[in-house]
Design an enzyme around this catalytic site. Structure first.
Site, PDB file in Angstrom:
ATOM      1  CD  GLU A  38      -2.562   1.892   0.597  1.00 40.93           C
ATOM      2  OE1 GLU A  38      -3.282   1.328  -0.249  1.00 40.93           O
ATOM      3  OE2 GLU A  38      -2.028   3.039   0.085  1.00 40.93           O
ATOM      4  CB  ALA A  51     -25.596   4.483   1.514  1.00 40.10           C
ATOM      5  NE  ARG A 116     -11.693   4.787   0.101  1.00 34.54           N
ATOM      6  CZ  ARG A 116     -10.478   5.179   0.310  1.00 34.54           C
ATOM      7  NH1 ARG A 116     -10.141   6.045   1.134  1.00 34.54           N
ATOM      8  NH2 ARG A 116      -9.521   4.550  -0.337  1.00 34.54           N
ATOM      9  NE  ARG A 202     -20.122  13.765   0.222  1.00 39.25           N
ATOM     10  CZ  ARG A 202     -21.362  13.606  -0.241  1.00 39.25           C
ATOM     11  NH1 ARG A 202     -21.393  13.640  -1.565  1.00 39.25           N
ATOM     12  NH2 ARG A 202     -22.203  13.074   0.683  1.00 39.25           N
ATOM     13  CG  ASP A 323     -12.687   3.149  -7.694  1.00 35.54           C
ATOM     14  OD1 ASP A 323     -13.713   2.194  -8.110  1.00 35.54           O
ATOM     15  OD2 ASP A 323     -12.641   4.059  -7.184  1.00 35.54           O
ATOM     16  CB  ALA A 336     -17.488   0.349  -2.479  1.00 38.62           C
TER      17      ALA A 336
END
Ligand code: FAD
Length: 444
Positions: A38, A51, A116, A202, A323, A336
């Site tokens: 990562e 959601a 997330r 956002r 993705d 997701a």
């Protein structure tokens, strides 16, 4: 890869939702030696809320009860009663039907939302610490035989260190290096695009503060409020204490998404586009109040983009998922979920990959089953965006037509038979193996 007596080494690039969920499944297979690389040193909470629809939940259950449980432990009930049915609710925000409910997506008992960052933390608890290395940013991939003449995938990180594995699975997000390796840097589908120049503004506010201005029904559910100059969406997060609220505007962003994070949405976009609350004076009062909250603080804003269709998701011993393979606009709420479906199919296939020589058949079967469906979701998410913005013909004028569109779309994304998807993939894998042993190529 770390020292091991196991026979097949699998390198997963990227420890996001796709990479961690896949690793949680694969790590249970004793014939695999799995390691995640990562790039970040730790995951930041950038205020993104998910959601997850029914297909995401089914995919997690297929990956294992502990994966499903990790999600349940971190998610919050959207409904106040555990057995109350709940859905993502779509409302008109403007026009003759302003305030009316148009449709409900993913109606189910126990609908939840999850941040997330919380979901990643939950998945990470399933991964032994020696199976993930943070701060490793993949920069280069090549395939070559090792000293025993066995084909290996070799890869290098930006710090100059190198590793090799029998197989490399790229879950490295929208700006994927693995995608670039598979398709080629100059392939027209390699880089993400923002064809309709969407900008998502956002904010993250305390839920108590939000309720001073906004009708309760928009803070305790996942509403999507439609309108021609932007659609509005809220997601309750962090056990209901915070609200992620957003306004998505079509036609104002820079054409290509940029930003530091490899995600379908780059946090801190650098875009100069501004949210103008004066454009929303004809929206209903709660919609206007949400726009005002977002205008006051757009620090959790996103620049979005998606991928044009890749011609394949796998080549030789390398594949991409999540993705990296099919970044979509966030408007169908299924990015997701599609990443988790990829992970479920790969996990199932790798239960039968007992020799390195079978890896290519498994990746070919994964590509054949997952590419058509996940790319259909990319197309659908674009269409959702246009419908939300009243830009898909006149469908928005007729509440019944609009309701039918959402019902059909929701059925396609959320109600898919994922056990059958896994079985279909396994059948293709076995066909490929049979074809190879009778002298034909596994890839048709
Ligand atoms: P990511 O989560 O982006 O993870 C990729 C990982 O790879 C990251 O950890 C990154 O640091 C790492 N990485 C990147 N490059 C490298 C490298 N070179 N080397 C090593 N590691 C690397 N989906 C839903 O299903 N439901 C929703 O309700 C929903 N809502 C959304 C709302 C918004 C506003 C947005 C923007 C998206 C939403 N999505 C939703 C989509 C969802 O967030 C993504 O589809 C999902 O996070 C993809 O997971 P991933 O693991 O493939 O990629």
């Amino acid at each position: 890869m770390g020292s091991t007596t196991q026979s097949i080494s699998v390198a997963i690039i990227g420890g996001g939702i796709a990479g961690l969920a896949l690793a949680a499944g694969l790590l249970k297979k004793s014939h695999l030696d799995v390691h995640i690389y990562e790039s970040v040193t730790e995951h930041r909470d950038v205020g993104a809320g998910l959601a997850l629809h029914r297909n995401a939940i089914k995919a997690m259950a297929l990956l294992g009860p502990e994966v499903h449980q990790a999600y349940l432990d971190k998610a919050i009930d959207i409904a106040s009663e555990a057995d109350q049915e709940m859905a993502t609710k779509i409302y008109y925000g403007q026009g003759p039907h302003a305030g009316e409910l148009v449709a409900e997506l993913g109606r189910a008992k126990g609908r939840k939302s999850v941040s997330r960052a919380d979901l990643l933390a939950g998945f990470l608890e399933l991964i032994p610490k020696d199976r993930i290395t943070f701060g490793k940013k993949l920069s280069k991939i090549w395939e070559a035989p090792d000293s025993d003449s066995a084909l290996k995938v070799h890869f290098e990180f930006s710090d100059g260190t190198r590793c090799s594995a029998d197989c490399l699975l790229g879950a490295d997000g929208i700006h994927s290096v693995v995608r670039s390796h598979l398709l080629g840097r100059d392939h027209p589908a390699t880089q993400p695009k923002n064809h309709e120049r969407w900008q998502v503004f956002r904010t993250l506010v305390s839920a108590d503060e939000a309720r001073k201005h906004i009708d309760d029904k928009y803070t305790r559910t996942v509403p999507i409020i439609l309108g021609p100059r932007g659609h509005i969406n809220c997601i309750p997060m962090n056990k209901g204490t915070r609200l992620s609220a957003g306004v998505a505007v079509r036609g104002i962003a820079a054409p290509a998404p940029t930003g530091p994070e490899s995600s379908s949405s780059s946090h801190g976009s650098g875009s100069t586009a501004k949210l103008d609350p004066s454009l929303y004076s004809d929206y209903h009062p709660s919609a206007r109040a949400i726009v005002s909250l977002v205008t006051a603080d757009t620090s959790a804003s996103w620049s979005v983009g998606d991928h044009d269709h890749a011609p394949y998701y796998a080549k030789s011993r390398v594949a991409m998922l999540g993705d990296a393979a099919h970044a979509s606009l966030p408007f169908a709420g299924n990015g997701a979920a599609q990443a988790l479906e990829d992970a479920a199919v790969l996990d199932h296939l790798f239960s039968r990959v007992l020799q390195p020589g079978r890896i290519e058949d498994a990746l070919s079967a994964y590509d054949a089953v997952r590419r058509p469906r996940s790319q259909a979701v990319v197309d659908l998410a674009r269409k959702f965006g246009r419908v939300y913005a009243y830009a898909e013909g006149d469908i928005h004028e007729d509440p019944d037509k609009l309701g039918d569109f959402f019902a059909l779309a929701g059925q396609f994304t959320n109600e898919a038979d994922l056990r059958k998807q896994n079985e279909d993939a396994m059948n293709k894998f076995e066909d490929g193996v049979r074809g190879r042993s009778s002298g034909k190529s596994g890839r048709e």
